[in-house]
Design a protein around this motif. Structure first.
Motif, PDB file in Angstrom:
ATOM      1  N   GLY A 189       0.807  -1.218   0.000  1.00 53.72           N
ATOM      2  CA  GLY A 189       0.000   0.000   0.000  1.00 53.72           C
ATOM      3  C   GLY A 189       0.836   1.262   0.000  1.00 53.72           C
ATOM      4  N   TYR A 190       0.166   2.383   0.194  1.00 57.21           N
ATOM      5  CA  TYR A 190       0.806   3.683   0.018  1.00 57.21           C
ATOM      6  C   TYR A 190       1.827   3.971   1.110  1.00 57.21           C
ATOM      7  N   ASP A 191       2.834   4.729   0.727  1.00 54.90           N
ATOM      8  CA  ASP A 191       3.977   4.998   1.596  1.00 54.90           C
ATOM      9  C   ASP A 191       3.663   6.144   2.561  1.00 54.90           C
ATOM     10  N   LEU A 192       2.840   5.835   3.553  1.00 58.47           N
ATOM     11  CA  LEU A 192       2.474   6.850   4.551  1.00 58.47           C
ATOM     12  C   LEU A 192       3.697   7.336   5.318  1.00 58.47           C
ATOM     13  N   ARG A 193       4.598   6.402   5.613  1.00 54.92           N
ATOM     14  CA  ARG A 193       5.789   6.747   6.402  1.00 54.92           C
ATOM     15  C   ARG A 193       6.519   7.965   5.817  1.00 54.92           C
ATOM     16  N   ASP A 194       6.811   7.899   4.526  1.00 56.56           N
ATOM     17  CA  ASP A 194       7.620   8.965   3.940  1.00 56.56           C
ATOM     18  C   ASP A 194       6.838  10.249   3.721  1.00 56.56           C
ATOM     19  N   LEU A 195       5.520  10.110   3.741  1.00 53.80           N
ATOM     20  CA  LEU A 195       4.685  11.307   3.666  1.00 53.80           C
ATOM     21  C   LEU A 195       4.737  12.073   4.996  1.00 53.80           C
ATOM     22  N   TYR A 196       4.683  11.375   6.115  1.00 54.52           N
ATOM     23  CA  TYR A 196       4.781  12.038   7.418  1.00 54.52           C
ATOM     24  C   TYR A 196       6.182  12.609   7.650  1.00 54.52           C
ATOM     25  N   ILE A 197       7.207  11.833   7.228  1.00 56.62           N
ATOM     26  CA  ILE A 197       8.575  12.341   7.412  1.00 56.62           C
ATOM     27  C   ILE A 197       8.744  13.583   6.527  1.00 56.62           C
ATOM     28  N   GLY A 198       9.229  14.641   7.103  1.00 54.39           N
ATOM     29  CA  GLY A 198       9.438  15.877   6.341  1.00 54.39           C
ATOM     30  C   GLY A 198       8.210  16.747   6.231  1.00 54.39           C
ATOM     31  N   SER A 199       7.096  16.367   6.876  1.00 54.49           N
ATOM     32  CA  SER A 199       5.882  17.177   6.740  1.00 54.49           C
ATOM     33  C   SER A 199       5.758  18.212   7.871  1.00 54.49           C
ATOM     34  N   GLU A 200       6.776  18.300   8.717  1.00 57.80           N
ATOM     35  CA  GLU A 200       6.888  19.381   9.705  1.00 57.80           C
ATOM     36  C   GLU A 200       5.640  19.525  10.590  1.00 57.80           C
ATOM     37  N   GLY A 201       5.093  18.408  10.990  1.00 56.29           N
ATOM     38  CA  GLY A 201       3.966  18.430  11.919  1.00 56.29           C
ATOM     39  C   GLY A 201       2.663  18.910  11.321  1.00 56.29           C
ATOM     40  N   THR A 202       2.580  18.969   9.997  1.00 58.51           N
ATOM     41  CA  THR A 202       1.355  19.483   9.372  1.00 58.51           C
ATOM     42  C   THR A 202       0.389  18.386   8.946  1.00 58.51           C
ATOM     43  N   LEU A 203       0.828  17.129   8.948  1.00 51.35           N
ATOM     44  CA  LEU A 203      -0.046  16.038   8.495  1.00 51.35           C
ATOM     45  C   LEU A 203      -0.374  15.059   9.612  1.00 51.35           C
ATOM     46  N   GLY A 204       0.456  15.022  10.633  1.00 52.73           N
ATOM     47  CA  GLY A 204       0.265  14.084  11.744  1.00 52.73           C
ATOM     48  C   GLY A 204       1.370  14.348  12.743  1.00 52.73           C
ATOM     49  N   ILE A 205       1.290  13.705  13.892  1.00 53.26           N
ATOM     50  CA  ILE A 205       2.297  13.909  14.942  1.00 53.26           C
ATOM     51  C   ILE A 205       3.052  12.607  15.143  1.00 53.26           C
ATOM     52  N   ILE A 206       4.317  12.615  14.774  1.00 53.82           N
ATOM     53  CA  ILE A 206       5.154  11.425  14.902  1.00 53.82           C
ATOM     54  C   ILE A 206       5.499  11.250  16.382  1.00 53.82           C
ATOM     55  N   THR A 207       5.148  10.095  16.952  1.00 51.10           N
ATOM     56  CA  THR A 207       5.412   9.865  18.377  1.00 51.10           C
ATOM     57  C   THR A 207       6.518   8.842  18.622  1.00 51.10           C
ATOM     58  N   ALA A 208       6.844   8.029  17.625  1.00 52.79           N
ATOM     59  CA  ALA A 208       7.942   7.063  17.776  1.00 52.79           C
ATOM     60  C   ALA A 208       8.378   6.603  16.393  1.00 52.79           C
ATOM     61  N   ALA A 209       9.588   6.042  16.339  1.00 54.41           N
ATOM     62  CA  ALA A 209      10.123   5.583  15.048  1.00 54.41           C
ATOM     63  C   ALA A 209      11.004   4.358  15.244  1.00 54.41           C
ATOM     64  N   THR A 210      10.980   3.483  14.243  1.00 54.45           N
ATOM     65  CA  THR A 210      11.926   2.369  14.182  1.00 54.45           C
ATOM     66  C   THR A 210      12.995   2.740  13.164  1.00 54.45           C
ATOM     67  N   LEU A 211      14.242   2.824  13.647  1.00 56.38           N
ATOM     68  CA  LEU A 211      15.351   3.366  12.863  1.00 56.38           C
ATOM     69  C   LEU A 211      16.334   2.263  12.476  1.00 56.38           C
ATOM     70  N   LYS A 212      17.012   2.463  11.369  1.00 53.49           N
ATOM     71  CA  LYS A 212      18.029   1.507  10.910  1.00 53.49           C
ATOM     72  C   LYS A 212      19.343   1.705  11.650  1.00 53.49           C
ATOM     73  N   LEU A 213      19.972   0.613  12.005  1.00 52.91           N
ATOM     74  CA  LEU A 213      21.322   0.681  12.561  1.00 52.91           C
ATOM     75  C   LEU A 213      22.317   0.078  11.571  1.00 52.91           C
ATOM     76  N   PHE A 214      23.577   0.453  11.750  1.00 52.66           N
ATOM     77  CA  PHE A 214      24.642  -0.008  10.860  1.00 52.66           C
ATOM     78  C   PHE A 214      25.812  -0.514  11.696  1.00 52.66           C
TER      79      PHE A 214
END
Lengths: 474, 474
Positions: A189-214
């Motif tokens: 389905g649609y890439d909601l994740r990348d839509l919220y990222i970079g939307s500066e709090g105008t589309l939703g409120i990000i409360t947690a994230a799962t991040l990549k480690l290297f």
């Protein structure tokens, strides 16, 4: 009306987690003192469910909601307007590391975690979380996600967006989207994740994230390089990418005026290339997964080839960790050096790497025609085509006289970046400061698509209204 | 009505670029023969403006538009329904390489380019475009973008989404979004690019893309590894990531039954580990930017450490390019080997790498309880947590008897993937085949967000309607 909302918020969160505007002044002015807001309340919810509950009572009261992380943004995105009608949402209590998964190389953190704490949590697990930027000691991962922060490791690891696998988001209706997936592949389905990222709090409120480690690199080599021209630096970069591959983890450019400014403002710091006549310099970092010997060998062979091919004027190789840190300090001191020298005009632009040379030549010349004598402090992340193209006052005039031309000068710089296929905000976002500029550089088609998305996900226009894009109220 | 539209399309594109349903039958059945559609017309526009014009006349006639690339998809996303009301949009004439920019490491190509041609264009420029998958000789980059295709290089380079910097898209209203940016950093508004990527033609029509290029590796080493358990393979992978860093460019897992099937179906091919008793195997590829000597040294040192630490049962290192290609052929023959052995039930699932062992143990056991004797051909991209978890008929029963249980068996597999934090479609997308499954595994909140986006960007529900997500018509 606002008293009713204030009381509801107190009841939801407890009195000590709800502040009045006058108690929250530290959060109501942006870092650079450009914007000052006022609010009904500044609230500190303790978990995601409380964030959702806050949103629901605000929606019922039709109160706009502005979310803020470490208040280190440069575009005023996290500062409410002065109307006093908004609620400021502070996520400082959402600061837990929820999970570390070393086999999956992921870390799940709450939005209020300070970036440096996220880096430390990764390191304690024997891993690298590569996002790194000047404000890392005070900015939060939620803010980094909101602006899709960049920094010095983008060349190898990408922006915050590329470092994120999953999100938890509170929607504009106060529902929770549980999207904390730790998956490298998920085409459902649609890439909601990348839509919220970079939307500066105008589309939703990000409360947690799962991040990549290297993997943590086993060895790092640093060099400070001098170039006879910007074109030579670009050609060297191409050579270095080919020779080092993913080992090339930083390539930070500085012009000679930046180096002179650093010498002037930090006379006690190391003075590499004192007396050098080259116009451009760069800090290069190579990371290696095998160890010192292999790193050193690759380093010397790629730099040796570059000398032979005329891609490099001079090189200073750090012989110790201390020397390497001293070289990095040069780059890190650039913000403070500029501050000490008085205000200048900052532009966070990007262009394709192949057009950097033309952009700088064209824009420098144009500014000298229209604003004779201005001084160019150009530095940044050449590997990302991202320049901090900063312009200081002519020596024959004052800072204030110079700053009076900010709008006109910036227009030339941004027009030039746009004409060179570039962006007027490479990593700092739009917020309120660049919102109206968007209409100059984005097509009506793109602006219309953005407005439709805003209206679809925030139909009441209550999430950080007036930031990024203006929608006409219905 | 449909005759009027047919004539309009002929006038727009010329008669020879507009086919009737009966002339276009090759495009109206999906690759696996599962879906058969009918259309008013199949059209072959010659450029982006013509695509936009086609959309506008279709919108005026309220005719749904289905876009198709190489017709290699597995989910029926590119097959129109049987109503005969749709127009099929074929982009085979949009097959130009528009620009190669080696200093910027980007390539701009039209959507109809065959993936292999894109790879070749990159190689001719001395660069690597890393997207690689079984169908690369016939799938198009437009189809890869539409489904966010994965493949064997995701471990190092990411999915199609991570390989894309800019897009050109025709909107549902037949306007053109000129988003072909070649920028590594651009934080100016909502991420439309990543919303279109993976949307399977339901939000807009991708007509061109600016893609990232990488240095061509100077050396590649391949090994075929044997493991005493799946847990050992997972632990080895973690060790290999740490030791090789970004040099680890493939880690393709196969279980012992896959290897036996390959021996049976391709007796003339190499037979590595003949007589081996290990249950799991993997193909490992290391890429190096410096050359053979360094690659060989890293390879031997990391594998040596793995043996010492008990992370590896056996290893076969390719000593030549021919040997390396023979090992890769094993992996590439998996599809054909299964086909020759008769149909089986395919599942394209992903889970966090840390849960792969539990997922396989749990799901294998569950299937043996409910469908005794089924045989597990499990293989895939372990580094991405992506398994092709395929299930073949018990030897005591027939293929047809087995396939009669497809829905019930798949439900167990998908429920198990979901319960292990996974995805029911790692790389193949949703199309029409998995559309209704989404409602089982996605929350109402997420489905609602997806529907809002669909309605915002395609308010008439004319772009590939009925695929990915069903919206109620207004």
């Amino acid at each position: 009306m606002s008293e009713v909302l204030f009381a509801q918020l107190q009841q939801l969160l407890g009195e000590r987690h709800v502040q009045r505007s006058e108690e929250a002044s530290a959060f109501l002015t942006d870092k650079q003192g450009r914007y000052v807001g006022a609010v009904i309340a500044a609230v500190h919810p303790g978990n995601t469910e409380e964030v959702a509950a806050v949103v629901r009572v605000c929606v019922a009261a039709r109160a706009p909601i502005v979310v803020q992380g470490g208040n280190t943004g440069l575009m005023g995105a996290a500062t409410p307007d002065a109307s006093g009608r908004s609620v400021l949402l502070l996520l400082d209590r959402l600061n837990r590391v929820r999970a570390v998964d070393t086999d999956n190389d992921t870390l799940t953190v709450e939005a209020g975690c300070i970036l440096q704490h996220v880096q430390q949590a990764a390191e304690e697990a024997g891993r690298l979380f590569p996002l790194s930027l000047g404000a890392e000691g005070s900015c939060t991962i939620g803010g980094n996600l909101g602006t899709n922060a960049g920094g010095t490791a983008v060349l190898r690891y990408g922006n915050t967006r590329e470092l994120t696998l999953g999100l938890e988001v509170v929607t504009a209706e106060g529902e929770i989207w549980h999207g904390l997936r730790g998956l490298r592949k998920d085409n459902t389905g649609y890439d909601l994740r990348d839509l919220y990222i970079g939307s500066e709090g105008t589309l939703g409120i990000i409360t947690a994230a799962t991040l990549k480690l290297f993997p943590l690199p086993k060895a790092q080599s640093t060099a400070f390089l001098a170039f006879d021209s910007l074109a030579q630096a670009v050609a060297f970069l191409s050579h270095a990418r080919s020779g080092f591959g993913a080992g090339l983890t930083a390539f930070e450019l500085l012009n000679a005026d930046c180096l002179a400014l650093l010498r002037e403002q930090f006379p006690e710091a190391p003075q590499p290339f004192l007396g050098a006549v080259q116009p451009w310099f760069a800090l290069l970092e190579l990371s290696d997964n095998r160890g010192e010997a292999q790193a050193r060998e690759a380093f010397e062979s790629v730099l040796g080839e570059a000398f032979e091919q005329g891609l490099l004027a001079n090189a200073l190789i750090a012989e110790s960790l201390a020397q390497s840190q001293a070289l990095w300090l040069l780059r890190e001191n650039m913000s403070e050096a500029q501050k000490r020298a008085g205000r200048n005009m900052k532009h966070d632009i990007s262009v394709p790497i192949s057009r950097v040379v033309d952009f700088v030549a064209h824009t420098d010349a144009l500014l000298q025609v229209h604003f004779p004598g201005v001084r160019h402090f150009t530095f940044g992340h050449l590997g990302d085509g991202n320049l901090h193209y900063n312009v200081a006052h002519p020596l024959h005039s004052t800072v204030d006289e110079h700053m009076a031309h900010y709008a006109a000068l910036s227009l030339l710089v941004h027009d030039s970046a746009h004409a060179h296929g570039g962006s007027i905000s490479a990593e700092h976002g739009i917020g309120q400061r660049k919102r109206d500029m968007l209409t100059r550089y984005k097509s009506p088609v793109e602006l219309d698509l953005m407005r439709r998305i805003k209206q679809a996900l925030d139909p009441n226009n209550l999430l950080n209204p007036g930031k990024v894009i203006e929608v006409s109220r219905s």
